[in-house]
Write a protein that holds these residues in place. Structure first.
Motif, PDB file in Angstrom:
ATOM      1  N   VAL A  88       0.845  -1.200   0.000  1.00 37.90           N
ATOM      2  CA  VAL A  88       0.000   0.000   0.000  1.00 37.90           C
ATOM      3  C   VAL A  88       0.875   1.243   0.000  1.00 37.90           C
ATOM      4  N   PRO A  89       0.377   2.364  -0.535  1.00 36.49           N
ATOM      5  CA  PRO A  89       1.131   3.610  -0.436  1.00 36.49           C
ATOM      6  C   PRO A  89       1.281   4.001   1.039  1.00 36.49           C
ATOM      7  N   LEU A  90       2.473   4.389   1.435  1.00 37.45           N
ATOM      8  CA  LEU A  90       2.674   4.855   2.803  1.00 37.45           C
ATOM      9  C   LEU A  90       1.848   6.123   2.992  1.00 37.45           C
ATOM     10  N   HIS A  91       1.004   6.117   4.024  1.00 37.02           N
ATOM     11  CA  HIS A  91       0.129   7.264   4.257  1.00 37.02           C
ATOM     12  C   HIS A  91      -0.153   7.383   5.748  1.00 37.02           C
ATOM     13  N   ASN A  92      -0.648   8.543   6.149  1.00 36.99           N
ATOM     14  CA  ASN A  92      -0.973   8.744   7.557  1.00 36.99           C
ATOM     15  C   ASN A  92      -2.480   8.625   7.779  1.00 36.99           C
ATOM     16  N   GLN A  93      -2.907   8.854   9.007  1.00 36.12           N
ATOM     17  CA  GLN A  93      -4.328   8.717   9.338  1.00 36.12           C
ATOM     18  C   GLN A  93      -5.197   9.758   8.650  1.00 36.12           C
ATOM     19  N   THR A 124       3.194  10.180   0.664  1.00 32.81           N
ATOM     20  CA  THR A 124       4.526  10.794   0.699  1.00 32.81           C
ATOM     21  C   THR A 124       4.718  11.807  -0.428  1.00 32.81           C
ATOM     22  N   VAL A 125       3.743  11.926  -1.323  1.00 33.25           N
ATOM     23  CA  VAL A 125       3.788  12.904  -2.415  1.00 33.25           C
ATOM     24  C   VAL A 125       2.837  14.041  -2.088  1.00 33.25           C
ATOM     25  N   ARG A 126       3.309  15.264  -2.205  1.00 37.77           N
ATOM     26  CA  ARG A 126       2.502  16.433  -1.818  1.00 37.77           C
ATOM     27  C   ARG A 126       1.185  16.484  -2.592  1.00 37.77           C
ATOM     28  N   ASN A 127       0.109  16.741  -1.851  1.00 39.13           N
ATOM     29  CA  ASN A 127      -1.232  16.909  -2.410  1.00 39.13           C
ATOM     30  C   ASN A 127      -1.754  15.674  -3.154  1.00 39.13           C
ATOM     31  N   LEU A 128      -1.237  14.515  -2.770  1.00 39.95           N
ATOM     32  CA  LEU A 128      -1.769  13.262  -3.286  1.00 39.95           C
ATOM     33  C   LEU A 128      -2.286  12.447  -2.106  1.00 39.95           C
ATOM     34  N   TYR A 129      -3.571  12.102  -2.142  1.00 41.04           N
ATOM     35  CA  TYR A 129      -4.225  11.438  -1.024  1.00 41.04           C
ATOM     36  C   TYR A 129      -4.763  10.072  -1.469  1.00 41.04           C
ATOM     37  N   VAL A 130      -5.034   9.229  -0.502  1.00 41.53           N
ATOM     38  CA  VAL A 130      -5.597   7.905  -0.778  1.00 41.53           C
ATOM     39  C   VAL A 130      -6.728   7.626   0.203  1.00 41.53           C
ATOM     40  N   ALA A 131      -7.650   6.755  -0.205  1.00 40.99           N
ATOM     41  CA  ALA A 131      -8.748   6.333   0.681  1.00 40.99           C
ATOM     42  C   ALA A 131      -9.370   5.077   0.108  1.00 40.99           C
ATOM     43  N   GLY A 132      -9.918   4.242   0.986  1.00 39.04           N
ATOM     44  CA  GLY A 132     -10.549   3.008   0.543  1.00 39.04           C
ATOM     45  C   GLY A 132      -9.557   1.862   0.477  1.00 39.04           C
ATOM     46  N   ASN A 133      -9.851   0.876  -0.344  1.00 39.22           N
ATOM     47  CA  ASN A 133      -9.068  -0.358  -0.350  1.00 39.22           C
ATOM     48  C   ASN A 133      -7.669  -0.216  -0.926  1.00 39.22           C
ATOM     49  N   ILE A 134      -7.336   0.899  -1.533  1.00 37.90           N
ATOM     50  CA  ILE A 134      -5.948   1.119  -1.933  1.00 37.90           C
ATOM     51  C   ILE A 134      -5.064   1.241  -0.696  1.00 37.90           C
ATOM     52  N   ALA A 149      -1.934  -3.710  12.022  1.00 38.28           N
ATOM     53  CA  ALA A 149      -1.321  -3.225  10.792  1.00 38.28           C
ATOM     54  C   ALA A 149      -1.464  -1.714  10.670  1.00 38.28           C
ATOM     55  N   ARG A 150      -2.611  -1.183  11.049  1.00 36.21           N
ATOM     56  CA  ARG A 150      -2.827   0.275  10.968  1.00 36.21           C
ATOM     57  C   ARG A 150      -1.916   1.017  11.944  1.00 36.21           C
ATOM     58  N   ILE A 151      -1.718   0.445  13.110  1.00 34.04           N
ATOM     59  CA  ILE A 151      -0.808   1.066  14.090  1.00 34.04           C
ATOM     60  C   ILE A 151       0.621   1.069  13.545  1.00 34.04           C
ATOM     61  N   GLN A 152       1.030  -0.037  12.968  1.00 34.08           N
ATOM     62  CA  GLN A 152       2.369  -0.139  12.397  1.00 34.08           C
ATOM     63  C   GLN A 152       2.551   0.820  11.226  1.00 34.08           C
ATOM     64  N   LEU A 153       1.493   0.973  10.433  1.00 35.07           N
ATOM     65  CA  LEU A 153       1.544   1.892   9.293  1.00 35.07           C
ATOM     66  C   LEU A 153       1.762   3.322   9.752  1.00 35.07           C
ATOM     67  N   GLN A 154       1.050   3.742  10.785  1.00 35.05           N
ATOM     68  CA  GLN A 154       1.216   5.097  11.309  1.00 35.05           C
ATOM     69  C   GLN A 154       2.619   5.281  11.887  1.00 35.05           C
ATOM     70  N   SER A 155       3.149   4.235  12.526  1.00 30.85           N
ATOM     71  CA  SER A 155       4.508   4.303  13.065  1.00 30.85           C
ATOM     72  C   SER A 155       5.537   4.487  11.951  1.00 30.85           C
ATOM     73  N   TRP A 195       4.968   5.859   9.105  1.00 30.59           N
ATOM     74  CA  TRP A 195       4.798   7.235   8.611  1.00 30.59           C
ATOM     75  C   TRP A 195       5.592   8.201   9.489  1.00 30.59           C
ATOM     76  N   GLU A 196       5.496   8.046  10.788  1.00 31.63           N
ATOM     77  CA  GLU A 196       6.215   8.933  11.695  1.00 31.63           C
ATOM     78  C   GLU A 196       7.731   8.828  11.483  1.00 31.63           C
ATOM     79  N   GLN A 197       8.188   7.606  11.186  1.00 31.41           N
ATOM     80  CA  GLN A 197       9.612   7.403  10.982  1.00 31.41           C
ATOM     81  C   GLN A 197      10.105   7.945   9.648  1.00 31.41           C
TER      82      GLN A 197
END
Length: 445
Positions: A350-355, A360-370, A429-435, A437-439
């Protein structure tokens, strides 16, 4: 997966970005027109529509592009009874309502339109799937939301290319969207949330379900052919069972010993759910027929998924549905340069993203099953988060940080109470994903 490559007719791999620049140059020379909006949403499923409705309702200009003729995505084929009884999730009705609300809010919907290029900045290059003359050939947007959903994973096996063999997703569309029976006598290979709900829908439509078996062991089936692994997954689905005895089985599956006992004592003939035999000790090893499917070859397996020699039998069927699971559809995110991660529980890269749904690309967002495979309810609340955050970032309406945070909390609450989960480890998995992102927080964040 930070860069995508394409095999050219000259017999070499080149970065997709190189070909994209060439096509864009040709597009400009041909005088291609572009429309300017605040946000371009790619994907008209529950996530994309919800985000577009949110943006338009706050006064932003937004276009939703989808290659299909009808908006709603996977919602269109969803039909299942929720826990408690007397409450059916009718995806088609929910989709129709969401489409009307999105239009009423002021969003522009473009069906049967395919995105063939995505340039940072942002320019979304489009083509009409019916060869019509579009009023414009590109969309220039301040921000882009990728709500491209998921794709089914293949389950290759002998005979899988015969007419009459299809994925369970195809069977879902035939049954619940087009009102066409996939076959008269059908067998399903693959036990999961998707195959169980679609099997019930087919049975309600009058299809004879021979049963749901496991796929034979191969590099494609992976853990899906192992009864022990499947019983772990079934623990999260026992609350959907139609009788108290089967629901109580979830307690047995709560320990490794209970799973081993369940695998050992699971009836050889299977257990019926909604009148459909679920056979965890049988596997589909081949599909036979000359010009179309005529029968499926089924063999007995042990607790580890190994075929027991001499147990193969031929079962007459005219259709076979294969359920290999879903994986996020992230090609456009890859061509845009998103950083990708692979975490157990998200069913793929999945694309690395935050909550807040930022990549990681400016002004590019994701939502849903991606972002990882979950249900439509999660997709919709993620879409609201993305819509609100884009409004906040672009200065649309009066959206503040607290509005975004409240929406994020709604996602977490919805996940906590979700009836259907596609993976036991989704919360971790969601917790790890946010971690992660922070890193790896990008400079623009």
């Amino acid at each position: 997966m930070n860069a995508a490559y394409i095999w050219t007719e000259r017999g070499r791999f080149v970065p997709a970005s190189h070909l994209l620049k060439r096509e864009c140059a040709l597009h400009q020379r041909k005088g291609g027109q572009a429309v300017k909006v605040d946000v371009a949403v790619i994907g008209g499923g529950p996530a994309g529509l919800t985000a577009a409705k949110e943006i338009a309702s706050h006064g932003g200009s937004v276009v939703v592009v989808d290659e299909n003729s009808t908006f709603g995505g996977k919602l269109l084929g969803q039909l299942h009874e929720e826990p408690g009884g007397n409450n059916w999730w009718k995806g088609g009705e929910i989709a129709a309502k969401l489409v009307e609300e999105t239009k009423a809010a002021g969003a522009t919907l473009m069906p049967q339109t395919q995105v063939w290029g995505l340039e940072t900045g942002w320019t979304v290059h489009i083509a009409d799937t019916r060869n019509r003359e579009l009023p414009f050939r590109a969309i220039q947007a301040k921000a882009v939301l990728l709500a491209t959903g998921a794709v089914e994973k293949p389950l290759a096996m002998p005979g899988w290319t015969l007419p009459g063999v299809m994925t369970v997703g195809a069977a879902q569309v035939l049954t619940n969207v087009n009102r066409v029976k996939p076959g008269k006598r059908v067998i399903i290979a693959g036990v999961d949330v998707l195959s169980l709900t679609i099997a019930r829908a087919m049975k309600l439509a009058g299809v004879e379900l021979v049963g749901i078996v496991l796929p034979g062991r191969s590099e494609f089936s992976q853990g899906r052919s192992n009864p022990l692994e499947l019983l772990k997954q079934l623990q999260s689905m026992t609350h959907l069972a139609p009788n108290p005895l089967l629901r109580a089985g979830g307690a047995v599956l709560g320990s490794s010993l209970g799973i081993q006992l369940a695998a050992h004592f699971f009836p050889r003939g299977g257990v019926k759910v909604w009148g459909i035999p679920i056979q965890l000790k049988k596997a589909l090893v081949a599909i036979h027929g000359d010009e179309q499917v005529t029968h499926a070859e089924i063999a007995s397996i042990d607790a580890a998924g190994q075929i027991i020699p001499g147990t193969s039998t031929a079962v007459p069927v005219d259709a076979v549905c294969l359920s290999g699971g879903l994986t996020p559809l992230g090609e456009l995110a890859a061509t845009a340069g998103c950083q990708f991660v692979r975490i157990d529980g998200l069913n793929g890269a999945v694309p690395l993203h935050n909550q807040a749904m930022e990549t990681t690309v400016r002004n590019l967002y994701v939502a849903g099953n991606i972002t990882g495979i979950e249900g439509a309810k999660i997709a919709m609340v993620q879409g609201k988060v993305a819509g609100l955050n884009m409004c906040r970032q672009l200065g649309i309406g009066h959206v503040g940080e607290q509005d975004v945070q409240t929406a994020i909390q709604k996602v977490e609450a919805t996940r906590e109470t979700s009836d259907i989960q596609f993976h036991l480890n989704i919360k971790e998995a969601r917790i790890q994903l946010q971690s992660l992102w922070e890193q790896n927080r990008p400079l623009h964040a």
